[in-house]
Design a protein around this motif. Structure first.
Motif, PDB file in Angstrom:
ATOM      1  N   ILE A   1       0.947  -1.243   0.097  1.00  0.00           N
ATOM      2  CA  ILE A   1       0.068   0.184   0.110  1.00  0.00           C
ATOM      3  C   ILE A   1       0.909   1.141   0.187  1.00  0.00           C
ATOM      4  O   ILE A   1       0.617   2.250  -0.759  1.00  0.00           O
TER       5      ILE A   1
ATOM      6  N   ARG B   1     -23.273   7.024  -6.861  1.00  0.00           N
ATOM      7  CA  ARG B   1     -21.884   7.340  -7.114  1.00  0.00           C
ATOM      8  C   ARG B   1     -21.447   8.298  -7.999  1.00  0.00           C
ATOM      9  O   ARG B   1     -20.659   9.220  -7.611  1.00  0.00           O
ATOM     10  N   GLN B   2     -22.234   8.333  -9.030  1.00  0.00           N
ATOM     11  CA  GLN B   2     -21.959   9.229 -10.125  1.00  0.00           C
ATOM     12  C   GLN B   2     -22.346  10.656  -9.720  1.00  0.00           C
ATOM     13  O   GLN B   2     -21.829  11.628 -10.131  1.00  0.00           O
TER      14      GLN B   2
ATOM     15  N   LEU C   1     -19.601  17.377  -6.616  1.00  0.00           N
ATOM     16  CA  LEU C   1     -18.297  18.005  -6.147  1.00  0.00           C
ATOM     17  C   LEU C   1     -17.740  18.947  -7.193  1.00  0.00           C
ATOM     18  O   LEU C   1     -17.414  20.234  -6.840  1.00  0.00           O
TER      19      LEU C   1
ATOM     20  N   GLY D   1      -8.848  17.298  -3.152  1.00  0.00           N
ATOM     21  CA  GLY D   1      -8.526  16.224  -3.443  1.00  0.00           C
ATOM     22  C   GLY D   1      -8.993  15.427  -2.207  1.00  0.00           C
ATOM     23  O   GLY D   1      -9.418  14.347  -2.331  1.00  0.00           O
ATOM     24  N   LEU D   2      -8.721  15.897  -0.877  1.00  0.00           N
ATOM     25  CA  LEU D   2      -9.023  15.432   0.118  1.00  0.00           C
ATOM     26  C   LEU D   2     -10.507  15.126   0.326  1.00  0.00           C
ATOM     27  O   LEU D   2     -11.001  14.118   0.483  1.00  0.00           O
TER      28      LEU D   2
ATOM     29  N   GLY E   1     -12.785  14.949  -1.986  1.00  0.00           N
ATOM     30  CA  GLY E   1     -13.243  13.775  -3.198  1.00  0.00           C
ATOM     31  C   GLY E   1     -12.880  12.524  -2.698  1.00  0.00           C
ATOM     32  O   GLY E   1     -13.678  11.450  -2.547  1.00  0.00           O
ATOM     33  N   VAL E   2     -11.561  12.348  -2.036  1.00  0.00           N
ATOM     34  CA  VAL E   2     -11.025  10.940  -1.445  1.00  0.00           C
ATOM     35  C   VAL E   2     -12.161  10.658  -0.286  1.00  0.00           C
ATOM     36  O   VAL E   2     -12.512   9.462  -0.090  1.00  0.00           O
TER      37      VAL E   2
ATOM     38  N   GLN F   1     -18.179   4.264  -0.218  1.00  0.00           N
ATOM     39  CA  GLN F   1     -17.994   2.802  -0.339  1.00  0.00           C
ATOM     40  C   GLN F   1     -18.420   2.200   1.070  1.00  0.00           C
ATOM     41  O   GLN F   1     -18.793   1.062   1.205  1.00  0.00           O
TER      42      GLN F   1
ATOM     43  N   PRO G   1     -10.369   9.726  -7.091  1.00  0.00           N
ATOM     44  CA  PRO G   1     -11.761  10.551  -6.713  1.00  0.00           C
ATOM     45  C   PRO G   1     -11.213  12.063  -6.672  1.00  0.00           C
ATOM     46  O   PRO G   1     -12.236  12.685  -6.496  1.00  0.00           O
ATOM     47  N   ILE G   2     -10.239  12.604  -6.915  1.00  0.00           N
ATOM     48  CA  ILE G   2      -9.807  13.820  -6.949  1.00  0.00           C
ATOM     49  C   ILE G   2     -10.684  14.460  -8.116  1.00  0.00           C
ATOM     50  O   ILE G   2     -10.232  14.252  -9.126  1.00  0.00           O
TER      51      ILE G   2
END
Lengths: 257, 278
Positions: free
Chosen positions: A10, A180-181, A187, A226-227, A229-230, A237, B122-123
């Motif tokens: 990882i 999900r989409q 965002l 980005g954070l 989004g993650v 999930q 996911p970004i």
């Protein structure tokens, strides 16, 4: 040992990439790419503190409201339309058009109709993110096993009870794919509605940094996006696993046979 | 047993009816839907529910759209948008295909890249807008950067799923028959992966249009989005709505083309063959 191995799998590539980044910026940072240390420092200076409350949280709040609104409206409308064959046939071309319409073009329209305020940004998110949920709900309801429908009918299960216990569960896997989409579109719309017309929010702050050539600050804003989004993807999930636990189990059994 | 066989024709009839709609064909109902939608759009400003200055009636917008269709400037803008769409999509697909094959074929690389891919995917691509502006300004490269980034992940994930789906027995058979690496890719992996790849390209095509328009709208790269922005700031409201309708029609056309291409390319595949038989 096994745990150690999977942890190193990882972490190995991210660590390598960061080392490469450090090495590449070692001989003095270029104008466009800050060094990792700079970025870390700027990140904390810029986002921890007042900006968190003036820009980040309001944006996230609008995003959550918009996405929840899109999901609730999309599922309700989808159930309504999906359970009636004629309604499905009537709405199909119009809905296909709206699905194909790139959601950002709705921003200038809603700016005119609603004006520039928080409501407009939430309306933009709802009106752009509702389509995948709506169309997937319709498709999920349409594709229900007819045997299930007939069983419901012969047992006299109808109305809300039928929706609650038969229609919704059967359509859930498809609806989740739509959600999900919907999240990623939401965002995107949150960011660009703020870039287009706003005086606060994440998107506005990032564009402001870019216009004043505050490059490390701009990068730190990109990291914040980005954070978000993650984190959103992880939350989704987790929820999806819980909601669809029965479905995944069913698939496993079917695949085993 | 006899009970089951006796219901079969009834079921088939029912299925046929379900497919074609009750009394009228689906196309007829669809047309009614479109006319109703346009009718409501016509009535809302006419009745003064929304001011006509903000929402011109459908007839006015459609007239403006038809007038646009005769203008070279309109088609130039469409061309610019489609150019960015096509180059961006093609580059993303090529990049994702090559990387997806390399990563997917080695279980070591698959495990090593998994965390990074799951983190980067996911970004949101719009986060790159300021960077694109800084690097490329209002040139087409800005659109391309956003399009390629967004589509790349869509296609890469599908290619990875596709390569992982390759049947072990088929692979071992190919190996024991002494297939070379290239033969294995071409004759074993590629056919299995193709449906996944087509799904990825279809999703990517829609995303690419969204980002092409976004880049034009926000950054001001040349194309339809920029025209919308100009019409809006210039107060040409009917023109703005006409361009938006044009954008939507473009999206519908892209979706339809992609579905047709997918069907053609996968005409041999069970999922498509089954659909045709039913």
């Amino acid at each position: 040992m096994k745990l150690l191995k999977s942890i190193s799998f990882i972490l190995a590539l991210p660590v390598l990439l960061i080392l490469w980044w450090v090495a590449a910026t070692l001989g003095g940072a270029s104008f466009f790419v800050p060094t990792p240390a700079d970025l870390g420092k700027t990140f904390i200076e810029t986002w921890v503190g007042e900006r968190m409350f003036t820009d980040v949280l309001p944006s996230v709040q609008r995003l959550v409201l918009g996405v929840l609104g899109a999901i609730v409206l999309g599922v309700l409308l989808g159930l309504l339309v999906g359970m009636n064959r004629t309604a499905r046939a009537i709405t199909e071309p119009v809905f296909e058009f709206f699905r194909a319409l790139p959601p950002p073009v709705l921003i200038p329209v809603l700016m005119l109709l609603v004006g520039i305020n928080d409501g407009m940004k939430i309306a933009v998110i709802i009106s752009g993110a509702i389509w995948p949920v709506l169309l997937n709900t319709i498709e999920g309801v349409r594709a229900i096993d007819p045997v299930q429908n007939e069983t419901s009918r012969s047992y006299g299960i109808s109305g809300l009870a039928r929706i609650r216990y038969q229609v919704l569960p059967s359509a859930t896997p498809t609806i989740m794919a739509g959600i999900r989409q919907c999240l990623s579109i939401g965002l995107i719309l949150m960011v660009i509605s703020e870039m287009f017309a706003s005086s606060s929010g994440l998107g506005f702050a990032i564009v402001q940094f870019q216009r004043s050539f505050a490059v490390p600050e701009m990068w730190s804003g990109i990291v914040v996006l980005g954070l978000i989004g993650v984190i959103m993807s992880f939350i989704f999930q987790w929820i999806e696993r819980r909601v669809l636990r029965w479905y995944n189990g069913l698939k496993e059994v079917e695949n085993a046979v | 047993m006899s009970a089951i066989t006796s219901t079969a024709p009834a079921e088939a009839r029912q299925a046929k009816r379900r497919k074609s709609g009750s009394k009228f064909p689906n196309g007829f109902w669809g047309l009614i839907g479109i006319v109703t939608f346009l009718g409501i759009w016509e009535l809302v400003p006419a009745l003064g529910i929304v001011e006509a200055a903000y929402l011109p009636p459908a007839s006015e917008v459609l007239m403006t759209l038809f007038a646009d269709l005769a203008l070279t400037a309109f088609w130039v803008a469409v061309g610019e948008t489609m150019l960015a769409w096509f180059i961006g999509l093609a580059a993303a697909v090529l990049l994702a295909l090559v990387l997806g094959l390399v990563i997917g074929m080695s279980s070591f690389l698959r495990r090593a890249t998994n965390s990074t891919i799951e983190f980067l995917r996911p970004i949101p691509s719009v986060a790159l807008i300021p960077l694109a502006v800084l690097l490329f300004g209002t040139k087409i490269e800005s659109s391309l950067m956003l399009i390629i980034y967004a589509c790349f992940w869509q296609v890469l994930i599908q290619v990875l799923y596709g390569v992982a789906d390759v049947d072990n027995v088929a692979m071992q058979t190919a190996r024991s028959y002494g297939f070379s690496q290239i033969q294995r890719i071409r004759d074993v992996i590629f056919p299995t992966m193709l449906p996944y790849l087509m799904t990825g390209i279809r999703l990517g095509a829609a995303v690419a249009l969204i980002l092409a328009i976004t880049a034009e709208l926000i950054i001001g790269a040349p194309g339809l989005g920029k025209e919308i922005q100009l019409a809006q700031s210039g107060g040409a409201i009917a023109g703005m709505y006409a361009l938006i309708v044009a954008t939507g029609l473009l999206g519908v056309a892209i979706n339809l083309c992609m579905r047709i291409i997918e069907k053609r390319v996968l005409s041999w595949h069970a999922s498509v063959r089954g659909e045709n038989a039913a």
